[in-house]
Motif scaffolding. Structure first.
Motif, mmCIF file in Angstrom:
data_model
loop_
_atom_site.group_PDB
_atom_site.id
_atom_site.type_symbol
_atom_site.label_atom_id
_atom_site.label_comp_id
_atom_site.label_asym_id
_atom_site.label_seq_id
_atom_site.Cartn_x
_atom_site.Cartn_y
_atom_site.Cartn_z
ATOM 1 N N PRO A 1 -22.094 24.289 18.035
ATOM 2 C CA PRO A 1 -21.445 24.634 16.752
ATOM 3 C C PRO A 1 -20.107 25.329 17.008
ATOM 4 C CG PRO A 1 -23.727 25.427 16.864
ATOM 5 C CD PRO A 1 -23.349 25.009 18.244
ATOM 6 N N ASN A 2 -19.358 25.522 15.937
ATOM 7 C CA ASN A 2 -18.059 26.171 16.051
ATOM 8 C C ASN A 2 -18.216 27.640 16.435
ATOM 9 O OD1 ASN A 2 -16.725 23.812 15.216
ATOM 10 N ND2 ASN A 2 -16.980 24.347 13.056
ATOM 11 N N ILE A 3 -17.354 28.098 17.351
ATOM 12 C CA ILE A 3 -17.374 29.488 17.785
ATOM 13 C C ILE A 3 -16.651 30.349 16.753
ATOM 14 C CG2 ILE A 3 -16.663 31.085 19.610
ATOM 15 C CD1 ILE A 3 -16.761 28.761 21.555
ATOM 16 N N ASP A 4 -17.165 31.539 16.526
ATOM 17 C CA ASP A 4 -16.554 32.482 15.594
ATOM 18 C C ASP A 4 -15.110 32.769 16.025
ATOM 19 O OD1 ASP A 4 -15.727 34.939 14.289
ATOM 20 O OD2 ASP A 4 -17.836 35.281 13.810
ATOM 21 N N PRO A 5 -14.140 32.704 15.102
ATOM 22 C CA PRO A 5 -12.732 32.929 15.446
ATOM 23 C C PRO A 5 -12.453 34.292 16.080
ATOM 24 C CG PRO A 5 -12.898 31.913 13.284
ATOM 25 C CD PRO A 5 -14.294 32.253 13.700
ATOM 26 N N THR B 1 -12.406 33.362 19.704
ATOM 27 C CA THR B 1 -11.419 32.382 20.173
ATOM 28 C C THR B 1 -9.979 32.830 19.963
ATOM 29 O OG1 THR B 1 -11.544 31.226 18.037
ATOM 30 C CG2 THR B 1 -13.007 30.468 19.787
ATOM 31 N N THR C 1 -24.058 30.006 16.869
ATOM 32 C CA THR C 1 -22.919 30.869 17.170
ATOM 33 C C THR C 1 -22.876 32.043 16.188
ATOM 34 O OG1 THR C 1 -21.508 29.411 15.828
ATOM 35 C CG2 THR C 1 -21.522 29.036 18.199
ATOM 36 N N THR D 1 -20.173 21.629 25.411
ATOM 37 C CA THR D 1 -19.127 21.433 24.402
ATOM 38 C C THR D 1 -19.423 20.316 23.408
ATOM 39 O OG1 THR D 1 -17.936 20.015 25.981
ATOM 40 C CG2 THR D 1 -17.304 22.337 25.888
ATOM 41 N N GLY E 1 -22.485 25.173 9.499
ATOM 42 C CA GLY E 1 -22.130 24.508 10.751
ATOM 43 C C GLY E 1 -22.237 25.397 11.968
ATOM 44 N N SER E 2 -22.871 26.560 11.829
ATOM 45 C CA SER E 2 -22.961 27.510 12.944
ATOM 46 C C SER E 2 -24.287 27.438 13.692
ATOM 47 C CB SER E 2 -22.758 28.939 12.432
ATOM 48 O OG SER E 2 -23.788 29.282 11.515
ATOM 49 N N TYR F 1 -21.656 35.139 21.707
ATOM 50 C CA TYR F 1 -20.969 34.162 20.857
ATOM 51 C C TYR F 1 -21.627 32.786 20.872
ATOM 52 C CZ TYR F 1 -18.519 32.296 25.030
ATOM 53 O OH TYR F 1 -18.202 31.737 26.253
ATOM 54 N N TYR F 2 -22.636 32.605 21.716
ATOM 55 C CA TYR F 2 -23.360 31.339 21.727
ATOM 56 C C TYR F 2 -24.733 31.575 22.346
ATOM 57 C CZ TYR F 2 -24.743 26.566 22.994
ATOM 58 O OH TYR F 2 -25.421 25.391 23.119
#
Length: 264
Positions: A203-207, A210, A98, A199, A82-83, A11-12
């Motif tokens: 970038p934003n983590i895939d939902p 999360t 991500t 942090t 934004g990933s 995921y990252y």
């Protein structure tokens, strides 16, 4: 992690190349930003961060100079979603995503961005190369547990009966001809997240990662090689590949056949 998995746990991912300092970096940013836009990284941001500077020696006998903070610019070049983004500093380029697919695609994009920076700055040497993966192990429902996904050596006391597990860490440090590797397996109850040091720029983590709340594990594998070498993209690619291969071997030693089949 050598080939694309349809339900991959990564995921990252981040890679960083450290090079000789370029203190007048600001003068080259316009040219670099134009090329990054051509490579589909148009989301440009500039930040000024405070760097801690530790003094050496004493000003006078018996006196020690106090630490100071020096402002330093860093620049982000992100994609539209934004990933995925590059982060450029005076002595390093980081590439993080991500939405990881394959190592070939990841390294190709990283080396293309590094080539753009080199074309502008004419870098002299490389100091350090690092590659880090975070993988989330998320058992589904009551039919699966972490025992189905991870080998016993990294489970510790996390699955004791009649107790709600909160947190445990298994850590291994190894060295190889490729460099140094640190492998951590963090087991905790709650939501998948990032280590504190990642942090601020991630970038934003895939939902799909999360949204899971409960007992889970994060496989955090960090490989690096520190060695000063003349800048050479082909050598950098070879060292990145060697680091990835070590991470891949470590990952496969930690997870079970059931895990690989689930993620395939």
């Amino acid at each position: 992690m050598g080939k694309s998995l349809s339900n991959a746990p990564v995921y990252y991912t981040v890679a960083q190349i450290q090079f000789n300092p370029v203190l007048n970096l600001d003068a080259y940013i316009s040219a670099i930003q134009a090329k990054m836009r051509e490579k589909h990284f148009p989301d440009f941001k500039q930040e000024v961060v405070q760097r801690l500077v530790l003094p050496f020696g004493a000003i006078e006998p018996g006196q020690v100079a106090a630490p100071t903070f020096t402002p330093q610019s860093r620049y982000q070049f992100g994609d539209i979603s934004g990933s995925t983004r590059f982060v450029l500093e005076t002595n390093a380029l980081s590439f993080q995503t991500t939405e990881y697919e394959t190592f070939d695609a990841f390294s190709h994009a990283l080396l293309a961005g590094l080539g753009t920076v080199h074309d502008a700055l004419q870098l002299d040497f490389i100091e350090r190369i690092g590659l880090r993966y975070l993988d989330a192990v998320l058992p589904s429902g009551e039919k699966e547990s972490l025992r189905d996904f991870l080998v016993p050596e990294v489970l510790g006391l996390s699955l004791r009966d009649h107790a709600q597990h909160q947190h445990s860490v298994s850590e291994t440090l190894v060295t190889s001809p490729a460099g140094q590797l640190v492998s951590r397996v963090i087991i905790r109850h709650g939501q998948v997240g990032l280590p504190v040091e990642l942090t601020s720029l991630a970038p934003n983590i895939d939902p799909r990662f999360t949204q899971h709340v409960g007992l889970h594990a994060v496989i955090d594998t960090d490989a690096s090689v520190t060695q000063r070498e003349v800048f050479d993209l082909e050598k950098i690619e070879a060292r990145l590949t060697a680091l990835h291969n070590e991470i891949d071997k470590c990952f496969k030693a930690i997870v079970t056949d059931h895990a690989l089949a689930t993620w395939a």
